[in-house]
Design an enzyme around this catalytic site. Structure first.
Site, PDB file in Angstrom:
ATOM      1  CB  THR A 152     -23.076   0.943   6.819  1.00 54.33           C
ATOM      2  OG1 THR A 152     -21.974   1.316   7.828  1.00 54.33           O
ATOM      3  CG2 THR A 152     -24.399   1.907   7.102  1.00 54.33           C
ATOM      4  CG  ASP A 196     -20.509  -5.880  16.054  1.00 56.44           C
ATOM      5  OD1 ASP A 196     -21.076  -5.731  17.261  1.00 56.44           O
ATOM      6  OD2 ASP A 196     -19.924  -5.080  15.447  1.00 56.44           O
ATOM      7  CD  GLN A 235     -31.605   6.357  18.931  1.00 55.95           C
ATOM      8  OE1 GLN A 235     -32.322   7.495  19.610  1.00 55.95           O
ATOM      9  NE2 GLN A 235     -31.965   6.353  17.602  1.00 55.95           N
ATOM     10  CE  LYS A 243     -13.694   1.427  16.765  1.00 53.89           C
ATOM     11  NZ  LYS A 243     -14.824   1.264  15.814  1.00 53.89           N
TER      12      LYS A 243
END
Length: 322
Positions: free
Chosen positions: A234, A229, A105, A201
Protein backbone atom coordinates in the site's frame (compact mmCIF):
# COMPACT_ATOMS: atom_id res chain seq x y z
CA UNK A 1 22.72 -56.43 -21.96
CA UNK A 2 19.43 -55.60 -20.29
CA UNK A 3 17.24 -52.60 -20.94
CA UNK A 4 17.28 -50.16 -23.80
CA UNK A 5 19.12 -46.86 -24.27
CA UNK A 6 17.16 -44.10 -25.96
CA UNK A 7 18.85 -41.67 -28.31
CA UNK A 8 17.77 -38.07 -28.12
CA UNK A 9 18.34 -34.75 -26.46
CA UNK A 10 16.70 -32.99 -23.54
CA UNK A 11 13.86 -30.65 -24.45
CA UNK A 12 13.19 -27.40 -22.61
CA UNK A 13 9.57 -26.27 -22.66
CA UNK A 14 8.20 -23.05 -21.13
CA UNK A 15 4.59 -22.73 -19.97
CA UNK A 16 2.75 -19.64 -18.78
CA UNK A 17 -0.36 -19.00 -16.75
CA UNK A 18 -2.68 -16.08 -17.43
CA UNK A 19 -1.60 -13.55 -14.77
CA UNK A 20 1.52 -12.17 -16.47
CA UNK A 21 1.90 -13.55 -20.02
CA UNK A 22 4.03 -10.55 -21.08
CA UNK A 23 6.83 -11.61 -18.70
CA UNK A 24 6.68 -15.20 -19.97
CA UNK A 25 6.96 -13.97 -23.56
CA UNK A 26 10.02 -11.88 -22.62
CA UNK A 27 11.65 -14.89 -20.95
CA UNK A 28 10.89 -17.07 -23.99
CA UNK A 29 12.42 -14.47 -26.30
CA UNK A 30 15.58 -14.40 -24.16
CA UNK A 31 15.78 -18.20 -24.41
CA UNK A 32 15.12 -18.21 -28.16
CA UNK A 33 11.99 -20.36 -27.85
CA UNK A 34 8.21 -19.88 -27.78
CA UNK A 35 5.79 -20.31 -24.90
CA UNK A 36 3.93 -23.62 -25.28
CA UNK A 37 0.39 -23.00 -26.58
CA UNK A 38 -2.15 -23.70 -23.83
CA UNK A 39 -5.93 -23.53 -23.73
CA UNK A 40 -7.53 -21.98 -20.65
CA UNK A 41 -11.19 -21.82 -19.71
CA UNK A 42 -12.97 -20.63 -16.57
CA UNK A 43 -16.32 -22.25 -15.87
CA UNK A 44 -19.33 -20.24 -14.72
CA UNK A 45 -18.74 -21.27 -11.10
CA UNK A 46 -15.09 -20.13 -11.22
CA UNK A 47 -13.42 -23.52 -11.76
CA UNK A 48 -10.33 -23.47 -13.98
CA UNK A 49 -9.77 -25.81 -16.92
CA UNK A 50 -6.63 -25.99 -19.05
CA UNK A 51 -5.00 -28.24 -21.64
CA UNK A 52 -1.60 -28.14 -23.32
CA UNK A 53 -1.85 -28.14 -27.12
CA UNK A 54 1.51 -29.89 -27.68
CA UNK A 55 3.04 -33.10 -26.37
CA UNK A 56 5.11 -32.53 -23.20
CA UNK A 57 6.30 -36.12 -22.73
CA UNK A 58 9.90 -36.32 -21.48
CA UNK A 59 10.34 -32.54 -21.41
CA UNK A 60 12.15 -30.35 -18.88
CA UNK A 61 9.13 -28.18 -18.08
CA UNK A 62 9.24 -24.69 -16.58
CA UNK A 63 5.87 -23.28 -15.46
CA UNK A 64 5.98 -19.51 -14.92
CA UNK A 65 3.23 -17.73 -13.04
CA UNK A 66 3.33 -14.55 -10.96
CA UNK A 67 1.00 -14.83 -7.98
CA UNK A 68 -0.77 -11.59 -8.79
CA UNK A 69 -4.23 -10.38 -7.86
CA UNK A 70 -6.38 -12.48 -7.55
CA UNK A 71 -3.64 -14.40 -5.70
CA UNK A 72 -5.65 -17.52 -4.82
CA UNK A 73 -6.76 -17.96 -8.43
CA UNK A 74 -3.18 -17.49 -9.68
CA UNK A 75 -1.86 -20.17 -7.34
CA UNK A 76 -4.65 -22.62 -8.17
CA UNK A 77 -4.10 -22.15 -11.91
CA UNK A 78 -0.39 -22.92 -11.56
CA UNK A 79 -1.12 -25.99 -9.42
CA UNK A 80 -3.45 -27.30 -12.13
CA UNK A 81 -0.79 -26.67 -14.78
CA UNK A 82 1.76 -28.67 -12.75
CA UNK A 83 -0.71 -31.52 -12.29
CA UNK A 84 -1.39 -31.63 -16.03
CA UNK A 85 2.35 -31.83 -16.77
CA UNK A 86 2.84 -34.66 -14.29
CA UNK A 87 -0.03 -36.64 -15.79
CA UNK A 88 1.30 -35.97 -19.31
CA UNK A 89 4.69 -37.50 -18.41
CA UNK A 90 6.93 -34.43 -18.28
CA UNK A 91 10.35 -35.59 -17.07
CA UNK A 92 11.05 -32.70 -14.67
CA UNK A 93 8.78 -29.87 -13.57
CA UNK A 94 10.12 -26.56 -12.27
CA UNK A 95 7.69 -24.04 -10.79
CA UNK A 96 8.84 -20.48 -11.55
CA UNK A 97 7.21 -17.93 -9.24
CA UNK A 98 8.60 -14.43 -9.86
CA UNK A 99 6.61 -13.53 -6.73
CA UNK A 100 5.44 -16.27 -4.38
CA UNK A 101 1.99 -15.84 -2.89
CA UNK A 102 1.61 -15.89 0.90
CA UNK A 103 5.37 -15.36 1.35
CA UNK A 104 4.72 -12.81 4.11
CA UNK A 105 3.06 -15.53 6.20
CA UNK A 106 6.31 -17.40 6.85
CA UNK A 107 6.03 -17.79 10.63
CA UNK A 108 3.58 -17.69 13.53
CA UNK A 109 3.51 -14.39 15.37
CA UNK A 110 0.94 -15.64 17.88
CA UNK A 111 -0.85 -18.89 18.72
CA UNK A 112 -3.50 -20.40 16.44
CA UNK A 113 -2.05 -18.82 13.29
CA UNK A 114 -1.07 -20.68 10.09
CA UNK A 115 2.26 -20.73 8.29
CA UNK A 116 0.65 -20.23 4.91
CA UNK A 117 3.82 -19.98 2.80
CA UNK A 118 4.75 -23.49 3.95
CA UNK A 119 1.29 -24.70 2.90
CA UNK A 120 1.71 -23.18 -0.58
CA UNK A 121 5.09 -24.86 -1.16
CA UNK A 122 3.69 -28.17 0.08
CA UNK A 123 0.84 -27.87 -2.42
CA UNK A 124 3.25 -27.43 -5.32
CA UNK A 125 5.29 -30.45 -4.20
CA UNK A 126 2.12 -32.54 -3.90
CA UNK A 127 0.95 -31.40 -7.35
CA UNK A 128 4.17 -32.80 -8.85
CA UNK A 129 6.76 -30.02 -8.91
CA UNK A 130 10.37 -31.25 -8.67
CA UNK A 131 11.99 -27.85 -8.31
CA UNK A 132 11.09 -24.27 -7.45
CA UNK A 133 12.50 -20.96 -8.68
CA UNK A 134 11.58 -17.61 -7.10
CA UNK A 135 12.75 -13.99 -7.11
CA UNK A 136 13.48 -12.25 -3.79
CA UNK A 137 11.51 -14.33 -1.33
CA UNK A 138 10.20 -12.36 1.64
CA UNK A 139 12.56 -14.32 3.91
CA UNK A 140 15.38 -16.74 3.07
CA UNK A 141 13.91 -19.46 5.32
CA UNK A 142 11.12 -20.12 2.79
CA UNK A 143 13.71 -21.99 0.69
CA UNK A 144 13.57 -24.72 3.34
CA UNK A 145 9.79 -25.07 3.13
CA UNK A 146 9.91 -26.73 -0.31
CA UNK A 147 11.04 -30.38 -0.22
CA UNK A 148 13.34 -30.15 -3.22
CA UNK A 149 15.84 -27.80 -4.89
CA UNK A 150 15.01 -24.08 -4.71
CA UNK A 151 16.71 -21.48 -6.89
CA UNK A 152 16.48 -18.13 -5.10
CA UNK A 153 17.13 -15.30 -7.57
CA UNK A 154 18.01 -11.74 -6.56
CA UNK A 155 16.91 -8.58 -8.36
CA UNK A 156 19.49 -6.52 -6.47
CA UNK A 157 22.04 -6.31 -9.34
CA UNK A 158 19.36 -5.01 -11.74
CA UNK A 159 17.94 -2.45 -9.30
CA UNK A 160 21.30 -1.35 -7.86
CA UNK A 161 22.89 -0.84 -11.28
CA UNK A 162 19.98 1.39 -12.29
CA UNK A 163 20.25 3.48 -9.13
CA UNK A 164 24.04 3.71 -9.51
CA UNK A 165 23.62 5.04 -13.05
CA UNK A 166 21.41 7.88 -11.77
CA UNK A 167 23.31 9.03 -8.67
CA UNK A 168 26.91 9.69 -7.65
CA UNK A 169 28.08 6.76 -5.47
CA UNK A 170 29.72 9.08 -2.95
CA UNK A 171 26.35 10.67 -2.12
CA UNK A 172 24.38 7.46 -1.51
CA UNK A 173 23.24 6.10 1.84
CA UNK A 174 21.30 2.81 1.74
CA UNK A 175 18.37 2.78 4.17
CA UNK A 176 16.40 -0.11 5.63
CA UNK A 177 12.77 0.94 6.35
CA UNK A 178 12.62 -1.37 9.40
CA UNK A 179 14.65 -3.97 11.29
CA UNK A 180 13.31 -6.81 9.11
CA UNK A 181 14.98 -5.48 5.95
CA UNK A 182 18.45 -4.88 7.40
CA UNK A 183 19.99 -7.92 5.68
CA UNK A 184 18.64 -6.77 2.30
CA UNK A 185 19.93 -3.24 2.88
CA UNK A 186 23.31 -4.63 3.90
CA UNK A 187 23.62 -6.42 0.54
CA UNK A 188 22.79 -3.16 -1.22
CA UNK A 189 25.40 -1.28 0.80
CA UNK A 190 28.05 -3.85 -0.15
CA UNK A 191 27.08 -3.65 -3.82
CA UNK A 192 27.15 0.16 -3.96
CA UNK A 193 30.00 0.67 -1.51
CA UNK A 194 27.71 2.97 0.47
CA UNK A 195 27.03 3.48 4.19
CA UNK A 196 23.95 1.92 5.81
CA UNK A 197 21.18 3.55 7.86
CA UNK A 198 18.20 1.97 9.64
CA UNK A 199 14.83 3.46 10.50
CA UNK A 200 13.84 2.56 14.06
CA UNK A 201 10.10 2.33 14.67
CA UNK A 202 8.00 2.01 17.80
CA UNK A 203 4.30 2.24 18.44
CA UNK A 204 3.01 5.65 19.48
CA UNK A 205 1.76 5.22 23.08
CA UNK A 206 -0.79 8.01 22.59
CA UNK A 207 -2.43 6.62 19.44
CA UNK A 208 -3.79 3.06 19.24
CA UNK A 209 -2.61 0.87 16.35
CA UNK A 210 -0.37 3.63 15.06
CA UNK A 211 3.31 3.17 14.23
CA UNK A 212 5.46 6.23 14.72
CA UNK A 213 9.02 6.65 13.45
CA UNK A 214 11.19 7.74 16.35
CA UNK A 215 14.67 7.94 14.92
CA UNK A 216 16.98 7.22 12.02
CA UNK A 217 20.11 5.30 12.97
CA UNK A 218 22.89 6.42 10.63
CA UNK A 219 24.02 9.54 8.79
CA UNK A 220 21.49 10.74 6.21
CA UNK A 221 21.80 14.54 6.34
CA UNK A 222 22.62 15.95 2.90
CA UNK A 223 22.68 12.42 1.43
CA UNK A 224 20.77 10.70 -1.38
CA UNK A 225 18.91 8.00 0.54
CA UNK A 226 18.01 4.75 -1.24
CA UNK A 227 15.16 3.06 0.65
CA UNK A 228 15.18 -0.66 -0.16
CA UNK A 229 12.50 -3.29 0.40
CA UNK A 230 11.35 -6.57 -1.14
CA UNK A 231 7.88 -5.28 -1.99
CA UNK A 232 5.67 -2.20 -1.98
CA UNK A 233 2.08 -3.01 -1.11
CA UNK A 234 0.00 0.00 0.00
CA UNK A 235 3.06 2.26 0.21
CA UNK A 236 2.32 3.45 3.75
CA UNK A 237 5.55 2.20 5.37
CA UNK A 238 7.74 3.55 2.58
CA UNK A 239 6.14 7.01 2.55
CA UNK A 240 6.42 7.36 6.34
CA UNK A 241 10.03 6.21 6.18
CA UNK A 242 10.82 8.80 3.50
CA UNK A 243 9.24 11.55 5.61
CA UNK A 244 11.48 10.56 8.53
CA UNK A 245 14.54 10.80 6.27
CA UNK A 246 13.60 14.29 5.05
CA UNK A 247 13.07 15.36 8.66
CA UNK A 248 16.65 14.27 9.33
CA UNK A 249 17.94 16.37 6.44
CA UNK A 250 18.08 13.91 3.53
CA UNK A 251 18.67 15.66 0.22
CA UNK A 252 16.78 13.14 -1.92
CA UNK A 253 14.98 9.81 -1.46
CA UNK A 254 14.81 7.02 -4.03
CA UNK A 255 12.80 3.86 -3.34
CA UNK A 256 13.83 0.49 -4.78
CA UNK A 257 11.83 -2.73 -4.39
CA UNK A 258 11.57 -5.97 -6.33
CA UNK A 259 7.81 -6.50 -6.25
CA UNK A 260 5.40 -3.68 -7.03
CA UNK A 261 2.13 -4.93 -5.55
CA UNK A 262 0.82 -1.33 -5.39
CA UNK A 263 -2.48 -2.09 -3.70
CA UNK A 264 -5.21 0.44 -2.97
CA UNK A 265 -3.88 3.98 -2.47
CA UNK A 266 -0.22 3.10 -3.18
CA UNK A 267 0.09 4.89 -6.54
CA UNK A 268 -1.47 8.11 -5.24
CA UNK A 269 0.55 8.04 -2.01
CA UNK A 270 3.86 7.54 -3.77
CA UNK A 271 3.18 10.08 -6.51
CA UNK A 272 2.17 12.76 -3.99
CA UNK A 273 5.12 12.09 -1.68
CA UNK A 274 8.53 13.81 -1.77
CA UNK A 275 10.12 10.60 -3.09
CA UNK A 276 12.01 11.30 -6.34
CA UNK A 277 11.72 7.89 -8.00
CA UNK A 278 10.22 4.47 -7.27
CA UNK A 279 12.12 1.65 -8.97
CA UNK A 280 10.59 -1.84 -9.22
CA UNK A 281 10.89 -4.89 -11.49
CA UNK A 282 8.22 -6.53 -13.63
CA UNK A 283 7.74 -9.60 -11.42
CA UNK A 284 4.14 -8.36 -11.28
CA UNK A 285 2.12 -6.68 -14.01
CA UNK A 286 1.37 -3.01 -13.34
CA UNK A 287 -1.99 -2.05 -14.86
CA UNK A 288 -2.44 1.47 -16.14
CA UNK A 289 -4.53 2.55 -13.14
CA UNK A 290 -1.67 1.61 -10.77
CA UNK A 291 1.05 3.30 -12.77
CA UNK A 292 2.30 6.80 -11.96
CA UNK A 293 4.85 9.31 -13.21
CA UNK A 294 7.58 8.57 -10.65
CA UNK A 295 7.48 4.81 -11.32
CA UNK A 296 10.33 3.05 -13.17
CA UNK A 297 9.86 -0.64 -14.00
CA UNK A 298 12.87 -2.79 -14.94
CA UNK A 299 12.69 -6.20 -16.61
CA UNK A 300 13.56 -9.33 -14.64
CA UNK A 301 13.21 -11.50 -17.79
CA UNK A 302 16.95 -11.73 -18.68
CA UNK A 303 17.78 -12.94 -15.16
CA UNK A 304 14.97 -15.52 -15.10
CA UNK A 305 15.94 -16.76 -18.58
CA UNK A 306 19.60 -17.18 -17.58
CA UNK A 307 18.58 -19.09 -14.45
CA UNK A 308 16.28 -21.38 -16.45
CA UNK A 309 19.09 -22.06 -18.92
CA UNK A 310 21.51 -22.90 -16.08
CA UNK A 311 19.03 -25.36 -14.57
CA UNK A 312 18.29 -26.94 -17.95
CA UNK A 313 21.98 -27.39 -18.81
CA UNK A 314 22.88 -28.53 -15.27
CA UNK A 315 24.94 -25.39 -14.77
CA UNK A 316 25.28 -23.14 -11.73
CA UNK A 317 22.54 -20.66 -10.80
CA UNK A 318 24.75 -19.35 -7.98
CA UNK A 319 27.32 -18.24 -10.57
CA UNK A 320 24.84 -15.62 -11.80
CA UNK A 321 25.37 -13.68 -8.56
CA UNK A 322 29.08 -14.28 -7.89
Amino acid sequence: MTGMKATGQKQLMLFSGRTHPALAEEVAKELGIEVCPTRFDTFANGEIFMRYLESVRGSDAFVIQSHADPVNESIMEQLIMVDALKRASAKRITVVTPILGYARQDKKHRGREPISSRLVTDLFRTAGADRMMAVDLHTDQIQGFFDGPVDHLFALPILADHVASQVDHSEITVVSPDAGRVRTADRWADRLGAPLAIIHKRRDPDVANQVKVHEVVGEVKGRVCVLVDDMIDTGGTIVKASEALFEQGAKKVIVAATHGVLSGPAAERLQNSRISEVVITNTLPVPEERSFEKLTQLSIAPLVARAINEVFTDGSVTSLFD
